[in-house]
Design a protein around this motif. Structure first.
Motif, PDB file in Angstrom:
ATOM      1  N   ILE A  38       2.696  47.030 -52.045  1.00 47.55           N
ATOM      2  CA  ILE A  38       1.293  46.595 -52.116  1.00 47.55           C
ATOM      3  C   ILE A  38       0.667  46.669 -50.720  1.00 47.55           C
ATOM      4  O   ILE A  38      -0.452  47.150 -50.548  1.00 47.55           O
TER       5      ILE A  38
ATOM      6  N   LYS B 199      -2.427  49.043 -49.287  1.00 47.25           N
ATOM      7  CA  LYS B 199      -3.561  48.506 -48.505  1.00 47.25           C
ATOM      8  C   LYS B 199      -3.701  49.247 -47.174  1.00 47.25           C
ATOM      9  O   LYS B 199      -4.812  49.492 -46.698  1.00 47.25           O
TER      10      LYS B 199
ATOM     11  N   PHE C 253      -3.273  47.514 -60.940  1.00 43.28           N
ATOM     12  CA  PHE C 253      -3.261  46.113 -61.364  1.00 43.28           C
ATOM     13  C   PHE C 253      -4.122  45.249 -60.451  1.00 43.28           C
ATOM     14  O   PHE C 253      -4.775  44.311 -60.898  1.00 43.28           O
ATOM     15  N   TYR C 254      -4.119  45.565 -59.177  1.00 50.38           N
ATOM     16  CA  TYR C 254      -4.752  44.674 -58.195  1.00 50.38           C
ATOM     17  C   TYR C 254      -6.206  45.078 -57.946  1.00 50.38           C
ATOM     18  O   TYR C 254      -6.512  46.260 -57.773  1.00 50.38           O
ATOM     19  N   ASN C 255      -7.079  44.058 -57.925  1.00 51.55           N
ATOM     20  CA  ASN C 255      -8.525  44.311 -57.840  1.00 51.55           C
ATOM     21  C   ASN C 255      -8.948  45.031 -56.562  1.00 51.55           C
ATOM     22  O   ASN C 255      -9.937  45.754 -56.556  1.00 51.55           O
ATOM     23  N   MET C 256      -8.218  44.798 -55.492  1.00 52.73           N
ATOM     24  CA  MET C 256      -8.697  45.299 -54.206  1.00 52.73           C
ATOM     25  C   MET C 256      -8.018  46.595 -53.764  1.00 52.73           C
ATOM     26  O   MET C 256      -8.115  46.984 -52.601  1.00 52.73           O
ATOM     27  N   ILE C 257      -7.307  47.240 -54.668  1.00 50.85           N
ATOM     28  CA  ILE C 257      -6.827  48.599 -54.390  1.00 50.85           C
ATOM     29  C   ILE C 257      -7.823  49.528 -55.085  1.00 50.85           C
ATOM     30  O   ILE C 257      -7.955  49.496 -56.311  1.00 50.85           O
TER      31      ILE C 257
ATOM     32  N   ASN D 253     -17.243  40.395 -57.764  1.00 53.03           N
ATOM     33  CA  ASN D 253     -15.907  39.948 -57.375  1.00 53.03           C
ATOM     34  C   ASN D 253     -15.715  38.493 -57.761  1.00 53.03           C
ATOM     35  O   ASN D 253     -16.650  37.714 -57.688  1.00 53.03           O
ATOM     36  N   VAL D 254     -14.475  38.142 -58.144  1.00 52.50           N
ATOM     37  CA  VAL D 254     -14.221  36.747 -58.512  1.00 52.50           C
ATOM     38  C   VAL D 254     -14.177  35.876 -57.264  1.00 52.50           C
ATOM     39  O   VAL D 254     -14.022  36.367 -56.154  1.00 52.50           O
TER      40      VAL D 254
ATOM     41  N   LEU E  73     -19.029  42.902 -51.856  1.00 49.07           N
ATOM     42  CA  LEU E  73     -18.426  42.129 -52.952  1.00 49.07           C
ATOM     43  C   LEU E  73     -19.323  40.932 -53.215  1.00 49.07           C
ATOM     44  O   LEU E  73     -19.407  40.016 -52.385  1.00 49.07           O
TER      45      LEU E  73
END
Lengths: 425, 168
Positions: B25, B29, B63-67, B119-120, B78
């Motif tokens: 991960i 990034k 799966f990950y929002n910030m990729i 964005n959450v 955001l």
């Protein structure tokens, strides 16, 4: 009133560096802890009645007690600080991370010593950039001064600590999903048992504690369990970081005795409602808690009292609903969040939450039907505890079930008027 | 292939974990930071370096929002769409930002300067509504404040363009 957690924190100011933290008595608790047996620290934490501040309120020492101890225990053992904090309406740990990172690091080292962990990770959410820089700097300082690494302060105890910055996904805050994320996998929750305390990170014994929980530990060790219990106005020991957001005059965060009444927090600290707005309800502990209303304002904000009032203390950070905000729209926003952040692992969660979102969206846009209320209610039962793989969907059901109970007239108006009564026509 | 710099940065993080997979991960990034987003080539490069199957890494990346698996603009905005920000005016701000930039959430401006993403919870609910632009947080927003922030990025770029011209 004592405020140990925020004693060193001044908004807008740089956090204390290591020298300043030491000058204020910092790392004194660690020195004391290293002279105690791990079992003595566990006993002090048990006696203090510290309950986990991540939301569930599980007794911290009891959690620790499940970790295998002694020479035969599997190695390495891990301690993970859960600093994911992605629940909407929750913003308390950020203050501790940014404001006093050494307090957290000291708490992690002492807690790791209590379970004889070899490695600690701080699992931090992606968006907390400033916290990441400050925690990283504090870890480097702690290594340089012998508080981390081999033979800490000349003792036989060694601990490695690393910062892991996540890539954004709410489910990472769930204890077992967090472990999968740390292992470089999709953050799907794991089946329990085995519990992480016995088989966690890479199959080894692992404790996951939240930021606020860990920050309490040095103060318990330093000043004793009795002192810690005396800080509280309830059976749960210590102080609590409470917060409020929404249309109150003074939204913010306050460290107050555990068990401070909801009314006192809202009226004295949050300053009451903004002019022109009336209080209608509040999610007392973040997005995954049930609404409580004006009849509950005298409830003590501790784990058991809030539960008796039909909700959960959760994170203690409250989201206030006012009379000019549509409750159905607010629930649509919440359920959209939970549907989006479902990891997709189990069908009731990903399918049920999307269905709920769609029903609420239709209602907001004037396509609601009388049968929708029954349908929504059945969803809150079918997504309740025990029907899904983890607590995400039951958490999503909480605001909805209480919203249907307390704001039923508002739902019915949407259906009868075929529009949102709060939207301009 | 990973650049030397990317490789070095990934190796520095890999020391924190007992196996290569755990750093994937962070590796995604790092590639994103250097290349702006994670393309299929980026997936293949990281997978090769960590001895993972590309499909396995792809399942993590998505799966990950910030990729980001699609290109994004020079600046990523955001806008927090979580409940406290929603109560305090998120929808009005989304509309305003969209109008000013001429895009809808999820899109990038035609000049490639801004990508707008909902964005959450950004974790500053007491200062709602809030947004992040790249690494910077902006709080207590209203349309006027948003105009100021966008203008500041415009000015910064103009300065940087002037600087480049002068250097040339």
């Amino acid at each position: 009133m004592e405020t140990p957690l925020t004693h060193n924190i001044s908004p807008g100011r740089e956090p204390p560096d290591l020298a300043q933290y030491e000058k204020a008595g910092g790392y004194g608790a660690l020195r004391k802890a290293l002279g105690m047996a791990p079992a003595e620290i566990q006993a002090a934490v048990k006696e203090s009645n510290l309950r986990g501040r991540g939301g569930a309120g599980f007794p911290t020492a009891q959690k620790w007690s499940f970790v295998p101890m002694g020479d035969d225990a599997p190695r390495p053992k891990y301690l993970v600080c859960n600093a994911d904090e992605m629940e909407p309406g929750t913003f308390k740990d950020r203050m501790l991370l940014e404001g006093d990172p050494h307090q957290l690091i000291e708490g992690i080292i002492i807690s790791a010593y209590a379970i004889q962990a070899d490695v600690a990770y701080v699992f931090l959410r992606w968006a907390y950039k400033l916290a990441a820089r400050r925690v990283e700097r504090a870890i480097v300082e702690a290594y340089r001064h012998g508080y981390l690494g081999k033979n800490i302060l000349g003792s036989a105890y060694s601990l490695e600590m690393h910062l892991h910055v996540s890539a954004g996904r709410y489910i990472c805050g769930e204890e077992t999903a967090l472990l999968n994320a740390l292992e470089g996998k999709r953050a799907n929750p794991r089946a329990k048992p085995p519990y992480p305390q016995v088989s966690g990170l890479w199959g080894k014994p692992t404790i996951v504690n939240s930021v606020e929980t860990l920050c309490n530990v040095p103060h318990i060790v330093k000043q004793g369990a009795e002192w810690f219990r005396s800080l509280s106005r309830s059976d749960d020991g210590g102080t609590k970081l409470y917060g409020a957001s929404g249309r109150v005059k003074n939204p913010g965060l306050w460290e107050l005795p555990m068990g401070t009444p909801l009314r006192e927090i809202l009226e004295e600290h949050a300053g009451g409602m903004r002019d022109g707005y009336q209080f209608r309800g509040v999610l007392p502990g973040g997005a995954s808690t049930d609404f409580v209303t004006a009849e509950h304002l005298d409830v003590a904000m501790d784990f058991d009292s809030v539960q008796k009032a039909g909700s959960r203390l959760g994170t203690g950070t409250m989201i206030i609903l006012d009379d000019k905000t549509c409750p159905v729209g607010m629930l649509l926003n919440l359920e959209h969040f939970f549907a989006q952040e479902s990891c997709g692992w189990c069908t009731p969660c990903w399918s049920g939450l999307s269905w709920i979102e769609q029903i609420l969206q239709d209602m907001e846009e004037g396509r609601g039907r009388a049968s929708d209320l029954e349908l929504l209610e059945s969803h809150t039962r079918l997504l309740g505890p025990g029907h899904t793989f983890c607590a995400l969907a039951p958490g999503a059901a909480e605001p909805l079930q209480s919203g249907l109970k307390y704001f039923r007239d508002d739902f019915e108006r949407h259906i009868h008027e075929k529009r949102c009564p709060w939207s301009p026509t | 292939m990973l650049s030397e710099q990317e490789r070095k940065e990934i190796e520095a993080h890999a020391r924190h974990y007992p196996n290569n997979r755990a750093v994937c991960i962070e590796a995604l990034k790092i590639v994103q930071q250097h290349r702006g987003w994670v393309s299929n080539e980026g997936i293949a490069d990281v997978a090769e370096a960590l001895q993972m199957k590309p499909a396995e890494l792809e399942s993590v990346a998505t799966f990950y929002n910030m990729i980001f698996r699609k290109p994004v603009g020079k600046h990523v905005i955001l806008l927090c769409d979580s409940v406290s920000c929603w109560i305090m005016g998120y929808e009005r701000l989304r509309q305003h930002l969209g109008d000013r930039l001429g895009i809808r959430p999820g899109q990038t401006t035609a000049d490639g300067r801004f990508t707008l993403l909902p964005n959450v919870c950004l974790g500053a609910c007491d200062h709602a509504p809030v947004m992040m632009v790249d690494d910077a947080h902006y709080q207590d927003l209203d349309p006027a404040r948003i105009d100021q922030i966008l203008a500041s990025y415009q000015q910064e770029e103009e300065k940087s363009t002037d600087g480049n011209t002068a250097d040339a």
